[in-house]
Every structure is written in structure tokens, then in C-alpha cells.
Scaffold this active site. Structure first.
Site, PDB file in Angstrom:
ATOM      1  N   LEU A   1       0.694  -0.240  14.848  1.00 27.44           N
ATOM      2  CA  LEU A   1       1.561  -0.201  16.030  1.00 27.44           C
ATOM      3  C   LEU A   1       1.536   1.179  16.676  1.00 27.44           C
ATOM      4  CD1 LEU A   1       4.599  -2.251  14.711  1.00 27.44           C
ATOM      5  CD2 LEU A   1       2.630  -3.049  16.032  1.00 27.44           C
TER       6      LEU A   1
ATOM      7  N   TYR B   1      -4.377   0.978   9.299  1.00 26.44           N
ATOM      8  CA  TYR B   1      -3.055   1.590   9.231  1.00 26.44           C
ATOM      9  C   TYR B   1      -2.663   2.064  10.623  1.00 26.44           C
ATOM     10  CZ  TYR B   1      -4.971   6.458   8.927  1.00 26.44           C
ATOM     11  OH  TYR B   1      -5.610   7.652   9.158  1.00 26.44           O
TER      12      TYR B   1
ATOM     13  N   TYR C   1       2.691  10.184  -0.508  1.00 24.26           N
ATOM     14  CA  TYR C   1       3.837   9.752   0.297  1.00 24.26           C
ATOM     15  C   TYR C   1       5.135  10.158  -0.396  1.00 24.26           C
ATOM     16  CZ  TYR C   1       0.537   6.619   2.736  1.00 24.26           C
ATOM     17  OH  TYR C   1      -0.517   6.093   3.454  1.00 24.26           O
TER      18      TYR C   1
ATOM     19  N   ASP D   1       0.829  -1.201   0.000  1.00 19.92           N
ATOM     20  CA  ASP D   1       0.000   0.000   0.000  1.00 19.92           C
ATOM     21  C   ASP D   1       0.864   1.252   0.000  1.00 19.92           C
ATOM     22  OD1 ASP D   1      -2.747   1.365   0.574  1.00 19.92           O
ATOM     23  OD2 ASP D   1      -1.379   2.201   2.072  1.00 19.92           O
TER      24      ASP D   1
ATOM     25  N   GLN E   1      -9.615   2.128   4.458  1.00 16.62           N
ATOM     26  CA  GLN E   1      -8.358   2.119   5.198  1.00 16.62           C
ATOM     27  C   GLN E   1      -8.473   3.090   6.364  1.00 16.62           C
ATOM     28  OE1 GLN E   1      -3.631   3.010   4.368  1.00 16.62           O
ATOM     29  NE2 GLN E   1      -4.889   2.208   2.685  1.00 16.62           N
TER      30      GLN E   1
ATOM     31  N   ARG F   1      -1.691  19.378  16.890  1.00 17.16           N
ATOM     32  CA  ARG F   1      -2.729  20.280  16.408  1.00 17.16           C
ATOM     33  C   ARG F   1      -4.070  20.034  17.106  1.00 17.16           C
ATOM     34  NH1 ARG F   1      -6.395  18.192  12.906  1.00 17.16           N
ATOM     35  NH2 ARG F   1      -5.958  16.217  11.878  1.00 17.16           N
TER      36      ARG F   1
END
Length: 331
Positions: free
Chosen positions: A197, A194, A58, A53, A166, A230
């Protein structure tokens, strides 16, 4: 590695996928050697992982380029998922973005093409109509979304079928379980977790908030005065690390590493199709693979659920890890 069907689609994905955000390196992820990226992809393929993915956003396309380069002649062994950015959701922009992604990925078809975040200015009908056209033309195989919330999900479904959503999902971030996951179960939409961890918290590497790299303390787990935050909520640093201590104890009792338990826990949850775990080198791939075959007993699952229930309740049902209320990007 046993494959899972993605929604109602023809795609059969490995339960552990490779998330390709971290390979862009930089200040957020740290330096990344290109050979490590290529070797990680080959190690994943050799082990039976077929799901990769990425996104045009990115590294401004670098992640897609590296995935295309790393797959090379082994493209046929892989299922490629990428995402179109929110700023490119108008009809002509989606087409142009898709062509750029195809070129960077060095492929003639994208297996899963996802809307990265819902637009608040371009109608869903316009975006979905173009995605359906691209699907009919053979440019993409399956349509997916990412970060679509409780209201956005049915609104987008009225415009056309998608087979994946996702979402941020982990032992420390269970917000989707309130409203979104039940919709995915009902409509047979595959969940692609996603940040499984949770920004490295579930690696067991960090014992306190102050020990975390500044780039990883922007989520609502941490105080709002941490760098680059934020959100304006108090954060739950003490509660987060107390929960991590409880998870660590459970992992010790069953004799399994926290990383593997955290990934395996997700694979035992309803509608989860493939967990997107970052892998920046072959060693990380090997650790993730073991999670894909780890069976957790009902008793262990119950203990993990109970250990994280209070934190789940404190964060509530808003899945945005970085902002809530008026700052939330979910609807």
C-alpha cells in the site's frame, strides 16, 4: 482461501500474508496495543491466512516475540517467515541469529528464513553454505532472500537454491517489473511484495503530500527536503497524487475500495506468491482478506497498468524506494 506454492518449495502460503513490522509501534507506526496484535493474528488464522512475516530487525526482536506469543498453541496452523539482518551474515553470526529467532518465536523450526539485505562484505557463498547447513539440520525449512536485485539474484543462486525474494512492489512502485520479476518467473522464485500500500498512500486516506505523516514521506515519491529523506532526487509529488486520483477513479468505477484493489492487483501479477499486508487489528485483517478473493477483469488490470505506467517510467528500474544511484542498496 486458496493457497499458493512458494517457488519450488513445499510451502503452501495464503495469497494474503500478515506483515509484522507495523506492530512494533513507536514513532514510525504509532502506538500499538498488545491485545490488538494477538487478536489480529487469531483473526487471520480463523480466516485462513497462514503466512506471517517478521524479522529480527523489527523492533530489535520484539516483532518476533509478539508473533510467537500471539500464535501460541496455534503454531501448527502458521507458516512463519523471518529474516536475518545484514550484520549477521557471517557463518557463526547466522547460526547465533537463527537460534535467537527460534527462541523469540517459541518454535523449533523457521519455515522461511530470509536474508534481509545482501551483504557487501560477507561472500554469498559463506552465507548460503550456512543456511544450507541449517536447513539440513532441521532448523529452517526453506531459504529465501529479500531485497536482492538484478545482479545479486543470480549470484546468490549460484551458491544454492532459494525460493522467495521479498521486494517492494505496489501500483505506485513497479520497479521490479523491469529486470527482477522476469528472473523470478524464469527461475520459479516466489515474489513476496512488501509495502503493497506504499506507506499508506494506497489506502486513499491522503489527498496531498502535506497531509502525509512525516514518517511516511521519506520515499522517492516525495521532495528530498521532507524530514528524514536520504535521497537527492527531485521526487514526484504531483505525479504521484495525480496517479492516485486516476486509481481512485478506477476503483469507484468498479465499486471496490482502493486498498482491496491495490492488493488484488498484485495477486494478478506473475510470480507473486503472497502479498505481505500489515494488519494491526482484526478490522484491518478483514479488509485484507477480501482482497485475497477479489478477481479483477483484464480490462481493469489494463486500466490500472496504464494509469501507473508514467510513474513507473519516471522512477525507473532501481527498486530502492529510499535512495538511488550511489545511495541505492540494490545491485
Amino acid at each position: 482461501m486458496q493457497k499458493r506454492q512458494l517457488g519450488n518449495s513445499s510451502l503452501m502460503v495464503s495469497p494474503i500474508g500478515v506483515g509484522f513490522w507495523g506492530i512494533v509501534g513507536g514513532d514510525y507506526w504509532g502506538a500499538q496495543d498488545e491485545s490488538d496484535t494477538i487478536n489480529a493474528v487469531h483473526a487471520a488464522l480463523d480466516a485462513g491466512i497462514n503466512f506471517f512475516d517478521t524479522a529480527e530487525g523489527y523492533g530489535s526482536g520484539y516483532s518476533e516475540e509478539m508473533l510467537g506469543k500471539a500464535l501460541g498453541s496455534r503454531r501448527a496452523e502458521a507458516i512463519i517467515a523471518t529474516k536475518v539482518s545484514t550484520v549477521n551474515l557471517a557463518a557463526s553470526d547466522i547460526r547465533a541469529a537463527c537460534e535467537r529467532s527460534l527462541k523469540r518465536l517459541a518454535t523449533d523450526v523457521i519455515d522461511l528464513y530470509q536474508v534481509h539485505w545482501p551483504s557487501r562484505s560477507v561472500p554469498f557463498e559463506e552465507s548460503m553454505s550456512t543456511l544450507l547447513d541449517l536447513q539440513r539440520e532441521g532448523k529452517i525449512r526453506v531459504i529465501g532472500v529479500s531485497n536482492f536485485g538484478n545482479l545479486d539474484m543470480p549470484d546468490m543462486l549460484q551458491c544454492g537454491r532459494y525460493d522467495a525474494n521479498q521486494l517492494p512492489y505496489s501500483l505506485l512502485w513497479r520497479a521490479i517489473e523491469f529486470d527482477i520479476q522476469p528472473q523470478c518467473v524464469e527461475r520459479n522464485i516466489g515474489i513476496l511484495p512488501y509495502s503493497p500500500l506504499n506507506q499508506a498512500l494506497l489506502t486513499g486516506r491522503y489527498q496531498s503530500a502535506d497531509a502525509m505523516p512525516h514518517s511516511r514521506t521519506r520515499t522517492r515519491h516525495f521532495r528530498p527536503d521532507r524530514p528524514d529523506s536520504r535521497h537527492y532526487t527531485p521526487g514526484f509529488e504531483d505525479e504521484t497524487f495525480a496517479t492516485l486520483a486516476a486509481i481512485r477513479e478506477i476503483c469507484a468505477d468498479i465499486g471496490k475500495p482502493m486498498v482491496q484493489v491495490a492488493l488484488a492487483w498484485l495477486l494478478h501479477k506473475p510470480a507473486v506468491a503472497s502479498v505481505l499486508a500489515g494488519a494491526r487489528n482484526p478490522q484491518q485483517v478483514e479488509g485484507n482478506i477480501l482482497a485475497g478473493t477479489l478477481s479483477l477483469s483484464p480490462q481493469t488490470m489494463q486500466r490500472l497498468d496504464e494509469a501507473t505506467a508514467d510513474l513507473k517510467a519516471k522512477f525507473g528500474s532501481d527498486p530502492d524506494m529510499w535512495g538511488t544511484g550511489e545511495r541505492s542498496r540494490y545491485r
